[in-house]
Design an enzyme around this catalytic site. Structure first.
Site, short mmCIF file in Angstrom:
data_model
loop_
_atom_site.label_atom_id
_atom_site.label_comp_id
_atom_site.label_asym_id
_atom_site.label_seq_id
_atom_site.Cartn_x
_atom_site.Cartn_y
_atom_site.Cartn_z
N ARG A 172 -1.07 12.34 -26.36
CA ARG A 172 -0.46 12.99 -27.81
C ARG A 172 -0.48 11.19 -28.47
NH1 ARG A 172 2.35 17.53 -26.54
NH2 ARG A 172 0.89 18.75 -25.26
N ALA B 218 -1.39 5.20 -13.34
CA ALA B 218 -0.29 5.09 -12.53
C ALA B 218 -0.45 6.92 -12.42
CB ALA B 218 1.54 5.39 -13.00
N GLN B 219 -0.99 7.70 -12.92
CA GLN B 219 -0.83 9.39 -12.20
C GLN B 219 -2.57 9.46 -11.86
OE1 GLN B 219 -3.73 11.39 -13.43
NE2 GLN B 219 -2.42 13.38 -12.75
N TYR C 216 7.50 4.32 -8.48
CA TYR C 216 5.92 3.37 -8.99
C TYR C 216 5.86 3.51 -9.97
CZ TYR C 216 1.09 2.74 -8.91
OH TYR C 216 -0.31 2.88 -8.56
N PHE C 217 5.52 5.31 -10.34
CA PHE C 217 5.42 5.23 -11.35
C PHE C 217 5.92 5.40 -12.78
CE2 PHE C 217 4.43 8.38 -14.59
CZ PHE C 217 3.38 8.98 -15.35
N TRP C 218 7.28 5.22 -13.08
CA TRP C 218 8.41 4.08 -14.10
C TRP C 218 7.82 2.79 -14.16
CZ3 TRP C 218 13.07 8.14 -12.62
CH2 TRP C 218 13.07 9.26 -12.76
N GLY C 219 7.49 2.54 -13.13
CA GLY C 219 7.92 0.62 -12.92
C GLY C 219 6.18 0.57 -13.26
N ARG D 229 5.44 -1.85 -10.60
CA ARG D 229 4.75 -0.81 -9.62
C ARG D 229 5.19 -1.54 -8.22
NH1 ARG D 229 -0.11 -4.26 -9.93
NH2 ARG D 229 -1.58 -3.36 -8.96
C1 JUQ Z 1 -5.98 3.67 2.14
C2 JUQ Z 1 -5.48 3.97 3.12
C3 JUQ Z 1 -4.60 4.82 3.96
C4 JUQ Z 1 -1.23 2.40 2.21
C5 JUQ Z 1 -1.12 2.51 3.18
C6 JUQ Z 1 -1.20 3.29 4.09
C7 JUQ Z 1 -2.24 4.28 4.84
C8 JUQ Z 1 -1.55 1.49 -0.11
C9 JUQ Z 1 -2.49 0.81 -1.11
C10 JUQ Z 1 -1.81 2.65 -3.10
C11 JUQ Z 1 -1.91 2.50 -4.28
C12 JUQ Z 1 -2.66 1.59 -6.51
C13 JUQ Z 1 -2.05 0.09 -6.97
C14 JUQ Z 1 0.53 4.63 -0.46
C15 JUQ Z 1 -3.43 -1.98 2.67
C16 JUQ Z 1 -3.98 -0.40 2.85
C17 JUQ Z 1 -3.23 4.01 3.62
C18 JUQ Z 1 -3.04 2.83 2.29
C19 JUQ Z 1 -4.83 2.74 1.92
N1 JUQ Z 1 -1.75 1.31 1.56
N2 JUQ Z 1 -2.94 1.05 -2.43
C20 JUQ Z 1 -2.58 1.55 -5.14
C21 JUQ Z 1 -3.27 1.71 -5.79
O1 JUQ Z 1 -1.52 0.79 -8.26
O2 JUQ Z 1 -2.70 -1.06 -7.23
O3 JUQ Z 1 -1.38 3.61 -3.96
N3 JUQ Z 1 -1.16 2.88 -2.33
C22 JUQ Z 1 -0.96 2.55 -0.26
O4 JUQ Z 1 -0.73 3.64 0.13
C23 JUQ Z 1 -2.36 0.00 1.47
C24 JUQ Z 1 -3.49 -0.88 2.21
#
Ligand code: JUQ
Length: 148
Positions: free
Chosen positions: A29, A50-51, A91-94, A102
């Site tokens: 909006r 982020a969402q 993370y979302f707010w960042g 983030r």
């Molecule tokens: C994929 C599968 C399993 C992970 C940690 C643990 C297990 C993440 C990577 C994100 C995002 C957001 C952005 C919460 C090095 C292995 C996992 C796993 C990843 N890792 N990315 C990214 C897209 O803003 O860039 O939310 N979250 C993770 O875990 C670390 C990855």
């Protein structure tokens, strides 16, 4: 063992996801981005991504939370769960503020998710060896360490 605490953390997680989705609706909006378009000014794109990223990791988080909670330890898993949810909120707010914002909470979330996956692996392995190999590895370990 009634998994009430796991249930409570799950409800918290669902409410957090609903909050993220609402923020995308408000951002649509505010920045006049109508569906099916998913891009607009950078401020909108960051909230949108982020969402989307939180949603992408939601199934991994919930399954690891429950597996770790049922097979390893409910209390510890719930502490990790609340930490993860708090991290995702930061993370979302960042991310809404800046792409750089983030990163710090993202590293926390990644570490917590690894911890939940690790506890799940250990928990399932201990249960498996107890039921099918007739070996109580947890009991053997505590006995060997002189713990009771
Ligand atoms: C994929 C599968 C399993 C992970 C940690 C643990 C297990 C993440 C990577 C994100 C995002 C957001 C952005 C919460 C090095 C292995 C996992 C796993 C990843 N890792 N990315 C990214 C897209 O803003 O860039 O939310 N979250 C993770 O875990 C670390 C990855």
């Amino acid at each position: 063992m009634e998994p009430v605490f796991l249930g409570a953390v799950t409800i918290l997680a669902l409410l957090e996801q609903a909050y993220f989705s609402l923020q995308v609706i408000y951002a649509r909006r505010k920045y006049s981005v109508s569906p099916p378009s998913t891009t607009g000014p950078p401020e909108f794109n960051r909230v949108y991504r982020a969402q989307a990223n939180c949603s992408e990791y939601f199934p991994l988080f919930i399954t690891a939370l429950w597996t770790s909670g049922i097979f390893f330890n409910q209390g510890l898993s719930c502490v990790f769960g609340v930490l993860y949810l708090y991290g995702r909120l930061q993370y979302f707010w960042g991310y809404a503020a800046s792409p750089q914002g983030r990163l710090a909470p993202l590293y926390v979330c990644a570490k917590v998710l690894w911890a939940l996956i690790g506890c799940s692996t250990v928990g399932v392995f201990l249960s498996f060896s107890k039921i099918y190999l007739n070996t109580d590895l947890l009991q053997i370990t505590t006995a060997a360490l002189g713990l009771y």
